[in-house]
Design a protein around this motif. Sequence first.
Motif, PDB file in Angstrom:
ATOM      1  N   THR A 179     -16.042  -2.964  -3.799  1.00 54.35           N
ATOM      2  CA  THR A 179     -15.847  -2.418  -2.451  1.00 54.35           C
ATOM      3  C   THR A 179     -14.360  -2.301  -2.130  1.00 54.35           C
ATOM      4  OG1 THR A 179     -17.928  -3.412  -1.709  1.00 54.35           O
ATOM      5  CG2 THR A 179     -16.374  -2.729  -0.001  1.00 54.35           C
ATOM      6  N   ALA A 180     -13.593  -3.307  -2.514  1.00 51.14           N
ATOM      7  CA  ALA A 180     -12.146  -3.263  -2.292  1.00 51.14           C
ATOM      8  C   ALA A 180     -11.522  -2.092  -3.056  1.00 51.14           C
ATOM      9  CB  ALA A 180     -11.503  -4.579  -2.730  1.00 51.14           C
ATOM     10  N   LYS A 181     -11.995  -1.886  -4.287  1.00 49.17           N
ATOM     11  CA  LYS A 181     -11.486  -0.754  -5.072  1.00 49.17           C
ATOM     12  C   LYS A 181     -11.810   0.567  -4.391  1.00 49.17           C
ATOM     13  CE  LYS A 181     -11.737  -2.959  -9.649  1.00 49.17           C
ATOM     14  NZ  LYS A 181     -12.412  -2.936 -10.960  1.00 49.17           N
ATOM     15  N   GLN A 182     -12.990   0.653  -3.789  1.00 50.39           N
ATOM     16  CA  GLN A 182     -13.380   1.877  -3.089  1.00 50.39           C
ATOM     17  C   GLN A 182     -12.450   2.141  -1.900  1.00 50.39           C
ATOM     18  OE1 GLN A 182     -17.501   1.713  -1.984  1.00 50.39           O
ATOM     19  NE2 GLN A 182     -18.224   1.510  -4.094  1.00 50.39           N
ATOM     20  N   TYR A 183     -12.086   1.081  -1.186  1.00 49.76           N
ATOM     21  CA  TYR A 183     -11.171   1.256  -0.057  1.00 49.76           C
ATOM     22  C   TYR A 183      -9.814   1.769  -0.540  1.00 49.76           C
ATOM     23  CZ  TYR A 183     -14.291  -1.059   3.282  1.00 49.76           C
ATOM     24  OH  TYR A 183     -15.345  -1.383   4.110  1.00 49.76           O
ATOM     25  N   VAL A 184      -9.326   1.207  -1.644  1.00 52.26           N
ATOM     26  CA  VAL A 184      -8.045   1.661  -2.185  1.00 52.26           C
ATOM     27  C   VAL A 184      -8.140   3.132  -2.593  1.00 52.26           C
ATOM     28  CG1 VAL A 184      -6.383   1.388  -4.069  1.00 52.26           C
ATOM     29  CG2 VAL A 184      -7.320  -0.634  -2.937  1.00 52.26           C
ATOM     30  N   ARG A 185      -9.249   3.504  -3.228  1.00 55.06           N
ATOM     31  CA  ARG A 185      -9.428   4.908  -3.626  1.00 55.06           C
ATOM     32  C   ARG A 185      -9.441   5.825  -2.408  1.00 55.06           C
ATOM     33  NH1 ARG A 185     -12.887   2.803  -7.772  1.00 55.06           N
ATOM     34  NH2 ARG A 185     -14.716   3.025  -6.431  1.00 55.06           N
ATOM     35  N   ARG A 186     -10.110   5.397  -1.347  1.00 56.07           N
ATOM     36  CA  ARG A 186     -10.155   6.219  -0.135  1.00 56.07           C
ATOM     37  C   ARG A 186      -8.773   6.401   0.471  1.00 56.07           C
ATOM     38  NH1 ARG A 186     -15.128   3.361   3.111  1.00 56.07           N
ATOM     39  NH2 ARG A 186     -16.765   3.666   1.544  1.00 56.07           N
ATOM     40  N   VAL A 187      -8.006   5.323   0.480  1.00 54.29           N
ATOM     41  CA  VAL A 187      -6.648   5.406   1.015  1.00 54.29           C
ATOM     42  C   VAL A 187      -5.822   6.396   0.190  1.00 54.29           C
ATOM     43  CG1 VAL A 187      -4.487   4.147   1.359  1.00 54.29           C
ATOM     44  CG2 VAL A 187      -6.665   3.102   2.027  1.00 54.29           C
ATOM     45  N   ARG A 188      -5.931   6.292  -1.121  1.00 49.50           N
ATOM     46  CA  ARG A 188      -5.175   7.203  -1.995  1.00 49.50           C
ATOM     47  C   ARG A 188      -5.615   8.655  -1.770  1.00 49.50           C
ATOM     48  NH1 ARG A 188      -4.880   3.065  -6.632  1.00 49.50           N
ATOM     49  NH2 ARG A 188      -2.650   2.628  -6.693  1.00 49.50           N
ATOM     50  N   GLU A 189      -6.921   8.858  -1.622  1.00 45.20           N
ATOM     51  CA  GLU A 189      -7.435  10.210  -1.389  1.00 45.20           C
ATOM     52  C   GLU A 189      -6.896  10.782  -0.083  1.00 45.20           C
ATOM     53  OE1 GLU A 189     -11.628   9.707  -1.503  1.00 45.20           O
ATOM     54  OE2 GLU A 189     -11.730   9.519  -3.698  1.00 45.20           O
ATOM     55  N   LYS A 190      -6.846   9.962   0.950  1.00 40.37           N
ATOM     56  CA  LYS A 190      -6.356  10.443   2.240  1.00 40.37           C
ATOM     57  C   LYS A 190      -4.877  10.803   2.177  1.00 40.37           C
ATOM     58  CE  LYS A 190      -9.823   8.241   5.176  1.00 40.37           C
ATOM     59  NZ  LYS A 190     -10.082   7.322   6.317  1.00 40.37           N
ATOM     60  N   TYR A 191      -4.102   9.997   1.456  1.00 46.96           N
ATOM     61  CA  TYR A 191      -2.682  10.329   1.323  1.00 46.96           C
ATOM     62  C   TYR A 191      -2.492  11.582   0.462  1.00 46.96           C
ATOM     63  CZ  TYR A 191      -0.585   6.456   3.805  1.00 46.96           C
ATOM     64  OH  TYR A 191      -0.170   5.604   4.804  1.00 46.96           O
ATOM     65  N   ALA A 192      -3.309  11.744  -0.543  1.00 47.30           N
ATOM     66  CA  ALA A 192      -3.221  12.942  -1.375  1.00 47.30           C
ATOM     67  C   ALA A 192      -3.551  14.181  -0.549  1.00 47.30           C
ATOM     68  CB  ALA A 192      -4.163  12.826  -2.566  1.00 47.30           C
ATOM     69  N   ALA A 194      -3.034  14.554   2.505  1.00 49.85           N
ATOM     70  CA  ALA A 194      -1.927  14.777   3.433  1.00 49.85           C
ATOM     71  C   ALA A 194      -0.647  15.184   2.703  1.00 49.85           C
ATOM     72  CB  ALA A 194      -1.659  13.514   4.244  1.00 49.85           C
ATOM     73  N   ASN A 195      -0.785  15.507   1.398  1.00 47.46           N
ATOM     74  CA  ASN A 195       0.362  15.900   0.565  1.00 47.46           C
ATOM     75  C   ASN A 195       1.413  14.799   0.466  1.00 47.46           C
ATOM     76  OD1 ASN A 195      -0.591  18.550  -0.022  1.00 47.46           O
ATOM     77  ND2 ASN A 195       0.032  19.188   2.031  1.00 47.46           N
ATOM     78  N   ARG A 196       0.937  13.540   0.452  1.00 45.77           N
ATOM     79  CA  ARG A 196       1.824  12.398   0.270  1.00 45.77           C
ATOM     80  C   ARG A 196       1.188  11.476  -0.767  1.00 45.77           C
ATOM     81  NH1 ARG A 196       2.485   9.693   5.814  1.00 45.77           N
ATOM     82  NH2 ARG A 196       4.058   8.466   4.735  1.00 45.77           N
ATOM     83  N   ALA A 197       0.976  12.014  -1.932  1.00 43.63           N
ATOM     84  CA  ALA A 197       0.252  11.299  -2.982  1.00 43.63           C
ATOM     85  C   ALA A 197       0.861   9.925  -3.249  1.00 43.63           C
ATOM     86  CB  ALA A 197       0.236  12.119  -4.261  1.00 43.63           C
ATOM     87  N   ALA A 198      -0.017   8.958  -3.517  1.00 45.18           N
ATOM     88  CA  ALA A 198       0.408   7.587  -3.794  1.00 45.18           C
ATOM     89  C   ALA A 198      -0.379   7.057  -4.984  1.00 45.18           C
ATOM     90  CB  ALA A 198       0.202   6.715  -2.568  1.00 45.18           C
ATOM     91  N   PRO A 199      -0.084   7.542  -6.186  1.00 48.40           N
ATOM     92  CA  PRO A 199      -0.867   7.157  -7.362  1.00 48.40           C
ATOM     93  C   PRO A 199      -0.629   5.733  -7.847  1.00 48.40           C
ATOM     94  CG  PRO A 199       0.950   8.581  -7.995  1.00 48.40           C
ATOM     95  CD  PRO A 199       0.926   8.579  -6.494  1.00 48.40           C
ATOM     96  N   THR A 200       0.491   5.126  -7.473  1.00 57.60           N
ATOM     97  CA  THR A 200       0.783   3.761  -7.936  1.00 57.60           C
ATOM     98  C   THR A 200       0.811   2.792  -6.755  1.00 57.60           C
ATOM     99  OG1 THR A 200       3.187   3.884  -7.684  1.00 57.60           O
ATOM    100  CG2 THR A 200       2.247   4.777  -9.722  1.00 57.60           C
TER     101      THR A 200
END
Length: 218
Positions: A179-192, A194-200
């Motif tokens: 579940t924690a991993k899913q939250y991190v993935r969602r956060v990354r998707e939202k930043y992506a 918004a054109n502010r990708a955060a892959p690391t």
Amino acid sequence: MTGDAGRIDVAVVDDHPIIRDGITGWVAGRGSGITVVATATTVDAVLAGPGRRAQVVLLDLDLGDGTTVTQNVAAILAAGPAVLVLSASDRPAAVRDAIRAGARGYVLKQEEAADLRAAILAVAAGEDWVSSRLAYIFATDDALDRPTLSAQETRTLRLYATGLPIKSVARRLGIGEETAKQYVRRVREKYAQANRAAPTKVDLYHRAVEDGHLPSPP
């Protein structure tokens, strides 16, 4: 880029004469150790003189000469000094643009002289500096490129971006590791989106600081 021992050399770029004329009195408080070595109306002018050897350049956000804050910050950083933006604007987008360009701090012209001196000392020491007022503006900003995160996504981001392993994040939040991993993935998707990708993880940390989810490094 260093002055005498214990002294911090500062240069100022501002197109308002009252700022250039008054800045020495603002920053040179008793025992501050701060010396204004150059003032100019453009970045090119300040870098052509002793300002190039300053430890910190105080940069006005909008110089009115057709340059952008991104261009100006890049030019100063390439020459060596750190950048502290001094501006009347508290628009979240303007603050974010300056920080993303590489400025180490952002001070409002409405703030006290003591705050300006504190910001200069922090930036000269290699630290970031944003006032509590600006941190609040970041936290309440709903700009299009600032993703809207749920409360749980925000909590996950704050924990994970500061360096905790995902297992520890899950344990702190009382949720499963997946579940924690899913939250991190969602956060990354939202930043992506918004054109502010955060892959690391480092990228996520910077996004969290930029958007006020985490404080600037002390």
